[in-house]
Design a protein around this motif. Sequence first.
Motif, PDB file in Angstrom:
ATOM      1  N   LEU A 225       0.817  -1.206   0.000  1.00  0.00           N
ATOM      2  CA  LEU A 225       0.000   0.000   0.000  1.00  0.00           C
ATOM      3  C   LEU A 225       0.855   1.262   0.000  1.00  0.00           C
ATOM      4  O   LEU A 225       1.963   1.274   0.514  1.00  0.00           O
ATOM      5  CB  LEU A 225      -0.910   0.025   1.238  1.00  0.00           C
ATOM      6  CG  LEU A 225      -1.858  -1.147   1.434  1.00  0.00           C
ATOM      7  CD1 LEU A 225      -2.619  -0.990   2.754  1.00  0.00           C
ATOM      8  CD2 LEU A 225      -2.833  -1.284   0.274  1.00  0.00           C
ATOM      9  N   HIS A 226       0.312   2.336  -0.579  1.00  0.00           N
ATOM     10  CA  HIS A 226       0.906   3.664  -0.465  1.00  0.00           C
ATOM     11  C   HIS A 226       0.288   4.359   0.748  1.00  0.00           C
ATOM     12  O   HIS A 226      -0.744   3.933   1.268  1.00  0.00           O
ATOM     13  CB  HIS A 226       0.661   4.473  -1.740  1.00  0.00           C
ATOM     14  CG  HIS A 226       1.124   3.785  -2.982  1.00  0.00           C
ATOM     15  ND1 HIS A 226       2.283   3.038  -3.030  1.00  0.00           N
ATOM     16  CD2 HIS A 226       0.595   3.716  -4.235  1.00  0.00           C
ATOM     17  CE1 HIS A 226       2.454   2.549  -4.243  1.00  0.00           C
ATOM     18  NE2 HIS A 226       1.438   2.941  -4.988  1.00  0.00           N
ATOM     19  N   VAL A 227       0.925   5.472   1.162  1.00  0.00           N
ATOM     20  CA  VAL A 227       0.470   6.114   2.397  1.00  0.00           C
ATOM     21  C   VAL A 227       0.407   7.630   2.256  1.00  0.00           C
ATOM     22  O   VAL A 227       1.248   8.245   1.607  1.00  0.00           O
ATOM     23  CB  VAL A 227       1.385   5.724   3.584  1.00  0.00           C
ATOM     24  CG1 VAL A 227       2.799   6.272   3.399  1.00  0.00           C
ATOM     25  CG2 VAL A 227       0.793   6.153   4.913  1.00  0.00           C
ATOM     26  N   THR A 228      -0.627   8.201   2.851  1.00  0.00           N
ATOM     27  CA  THR A 228      -0.759   9.648   2.983  1.00  0.00           C
ATOM     28  C   THR A 228      -0.570  10.021   4.451  1.00  0.00           C
ATOM     29  O   THR A 228      -1.072   9.327   5.338  1.00  0.00           O
ATOM     30  CB  THR A 228      -2.149  10.113   2.512  1.00  0.00           C
ATOM     31  OG1 THR A 228      -2.195  10.104   1.097  1.00  0.00           O
ATOM     32  CG2 THR A 228      -2.448  11.522   2.977  1.00  0.00           C
ATOM     33  N   ILE A 229       0.168  11.093   4.678  1.00  0.00           N
ATOM     34  CA  ILE A 229       0.315  11.640   6.035  1.00  0.00           C
ATOM     35  C   ILE A 229       0.011  13.127   5.937  1.00  0.00           C
ATOM     36  O   ILE A 229       0.543  13.819   5.072  1.00  0.00           O
ATOM     37  CB  ILE A 229       1.745  11.430   6.585  1.00  0.00           C
ATOM     38  CG1 ILE A 229       2.129   9.949   6.523  1.00  0.00           C
ATOM     39  CG2 ILE A 229       1.841  11.949   8.019  1.00  0.00           C
ATOM     40  CD1 ILE A 229       3.580   9.680   6.879  1.00  0.00           C
ATOM     41  N   GLY A 230      -0.855  13.616   6.818  1.00  0.00           N
ATOM     42  CA  GLY A 230      -1.243  15.018   6.763  1.00  0.00           C
ATOM     43  C   GLY A 230      -0.834  15.793   7.997  1.00  0.00           C
ATOM     44  O   GLY A 230       0.257  16.345   8.074  1.00  0.00           O
ATOM     45  N   SER A 231      -1.706  15.815   8.999  1.00  0.00           N
ATOM     46  CA  SER A 231      -1.512  16.680  10.170  1.00  0.00           C
ATOM     47  C   SER A 231      -0.231  16.409  10.947  1.00  0.00           C
ATOM     48  O   SER A 231       0.296  17.302  11.610  1.00  0.00           O
ATOM     49  CB  SER A 231      -2.715  16.549  11.118  1.00  0.00           C
ATOM     50  OG  SER A 231      -3.891  17.010  10.499  1.00  0.00           O
ATOM     51  N   ALA A 232       0.281  15.193  10.880  1.00  0.00           N
ATOM     52  CA  ALA A 232       1.496  14.860  11.632  1.00  0.00           C
ATOM     53  C   ALA A 232       2.756  15.433  10.995  1.00  0.00           C
ATOM     54  O   ALA A 232       3.799  15.536  11.658  1.00  0.00           O
ATOM     55  CB  ALA A 232       1.623  13.340  11.758  1.00  0.00           C
ATOM     56  N   LEU A 233       2.693  15.819   9.710  1.00  0.00           N
ATOM     57  CA  LEU A 233       3.884  16.273   8.984  1.00  0.00           C
ATOM     58  C   LEU A 233       4.339  17.658   9.424  1.00  0.00           C
ATOM     59  O   LEU A 233       3.519  18.546   9.677  1.00  0.00           O
ATOM     60  CB  LEU A 233       3.604  16.323   7.479  1.00  0.00           C
ATOM     61  CG  LEU A 233       3.787  15.055   6.643  1.00  0.00           C
ATOM     62  CD1 LEU A 233       3.607  15.404   5.178  1.00  0.00           C
ATOM     63  CD2 LEU A 233       5.123  14.385   6.867  1.00  0.00           C
ATOM     64  N   SER A 234       5.646  17.860   9.427  1.00  0.00           N
ATOM     65  CA  SER A 234       6.213  19.155   9.810  1.00  0.00           C
ATOM     66  C   SER A 234       5.745  20.284   8.901  1.00  0.00           C
ATOM     67  O   SER A 234       5.558  21.418   9.360  1.00  0.00           O
ATOM     68  CB  SER A 234       7.745  19.080   9.790  1.00  0.00           C
ATOM     69  OG  SER A 234       8.221  18.702   8.500  1.00  0.00           O
ATOM     70  N   ILE A 235       5.531  20.006   7.623  1.00  0.00           N
ATOM     71  CA  ILE A 235       5.094  21.060   6.700  1.00  0.00           C
ATOM     72  C   ILE A 235       3.646  21.467   6.935  1.00  0.00           C
ATOM     73  O   ILE A 235       3.183  22.467   6.383  1.00  0.00           O
ATOM     74  CB  ILE A 235       5.295  20.647   5.223  1.00  0.00           C
ATOM     75  CG1 ILE A 235       4.511  19.370   4.905  1.00  0.00           C
ATOM     76  CG2 ILE A 235       6.768  20.499   4.900  1.00  0.00           C
ATOM     77  CD1 ILE A 235       4.511  19.002   3.416  1.00  0.00           C
ATOM     78  N   PHE A 236       2.943  20.694   7.769  1.00  0.00           N
ATOM     79  CA  PHE A 236       1.562  21.021   8.124  1.00  0.00           C
ATOM     80  C   PHE A 236       1.408  21.204   9.636  1.00  0.00           C
ATOM     81  O   PHE A 236       0.343  20.947  10.201  1.00  0.00           O
ATOM     82  CB  PHE A 236       0.610  19.939   7.628  1.00  0.00           C
ATOM     83  CG  PHE A 236       0.569  19.804   6.125  1.00  0.00           C
ATOM     84  CD1 PHE A 236       0.385  20.910   5.311  1.00  0.00           C
ATOM     85  CD2 PHE A 236       0.721  18.554   5.528  1.00  0.00           C
ATOM     86  CE1 PHE A 236       0.353  20.788   3.930  1.00  0.00           C
ATOM     87  CE2 PHE A 236       0.681  18.418   4.138  1.00  0.00           C
ATOM     88  CZ  PHE A 236       0.502  19.540   3.339  1.00  0.00           C
ATOM     89  N   GLY A 237       2.498  21.620  10.280  1.00  0.00           N
ATOM     90  CA  GLY A 237       2.426  21.953  11.698  1.00  0.00           C
ATOM     91  C   GLY A 237       2.676  20.798  12.650  1.00  0.00           C
ATOM     92  O   GLY A 237       2.589  20.978  13.875  1.00  0.00           O
ATOM     93  N   GLY A 238       2.988  19.628  12.139  1.00  0.00           N
ATOM     94  CA  GLY A 238       3.216  18.461  12.993  1.00  0.00           C
ATOM     95  C   GLY A 238       4.670  18.280  13.378  1.00  0.00           C
ATOM     96  O   GLY A 238       5.538  19.105  13.066  1.00  0.00           O
ATOM     97  N   ASP A 239       4.953  17.162  14.049  1.00  0.00           N
ATOM     98  CA  ASP A 239       6.299  16.888  14.564  1.00  0.00           C
ATOM     99  C   ASP A 239       7.112  15.958  13.667  1.00  0.00           C
ATOM    100  O   ASP A 239       8.315  15.795  13.882  1.00  0.00           O
ATOM    101  CB  ASP A 239       6.206  16.249  15.957  1.00  0.00           C
ATOM    102  CG  ASP A 239       5.559  17.176  16.978  1.00  0.00           C
ATOM    103  OD1 ASP A 239       5.797  18.400  16.898  1.00  0.00           O
ATOM    104  OD2 ASP A 239       4.813  16.670  17.842  1.00  0.00           O
TER     105      ASP A 239
END
Length: 253
Positions: A225-239
């Motif tokens: 499977l491929h994966v999407t990461i949103g809110s957790a990413l540094s470019i979206f304010g995450g760590d």
Amino acid sequence: MEFRPCIDLHDGKVKQIVGSTLGYSNQSVVENFTSSFDSSYYAQMFAQDHITGGHVIMLGPGNEDAALAALAAFPQGLQIGGGITAANAKKYIDAGASHVIVTSYIFHDGQLDLERLKNLNELIGKEHLVIDLSCRMKDGKWFVVTDKWTKFSHFEVNAASIQYIENFCDELLIHAVDVEGKKGGMQENLVRDLAAWTSIPTTYAGGVRSLEDLEMFNQLASGKLHVTIGSALSIFGGDLPYTDVVKYCKKAG
């Protein structure tokens, strides 16, 4: 495994929100992050890092200009979803989207509308269509939810239904609705199920928040499977550092 980034648009801005809070008149949308950069900034970033297959999602009205700007910045590199119908699908393909993503348009009144699905195939070609089977568990089974994830459909997501619907699209996108945007970990049983059931490129979205999660995800999915990461990413304010995710996924292949 590929990293499939996202550009979520709400009120014309790039945001990360808890998707399950959309669509209700009696509660506010929970926003995790609002970017000071526009959609084309992120599209150019993904283009520079040679990351294709990310998705631009228009969350409600007022997002078309921002969506078209992203497509123009990375032609053929992004997919687009949110309010896609037979009336506008070709416009977005012509504007540079590699694929359009549909859910509610083909799942209305609780049922899969085969006529609409076949019409989209004829209009833009199966090779340009991604079906989003955003789902939620009910009575121990997965069901597609529609209308900004507010309504259960009667469409159960299982091995047989996925085998059938794969005949009409190039890829699948699966949002794990109950964990999406909450940075609380993935739905491991759904990841396992999708890896066992799917035979075309399939992207999972929901809850991945660390490199450890990413490694677990890849193991659970056996690399399928491929994966999407949103809110957790540094470019979206995450760590979670964006560059670490890019490196990990390219290495994992």
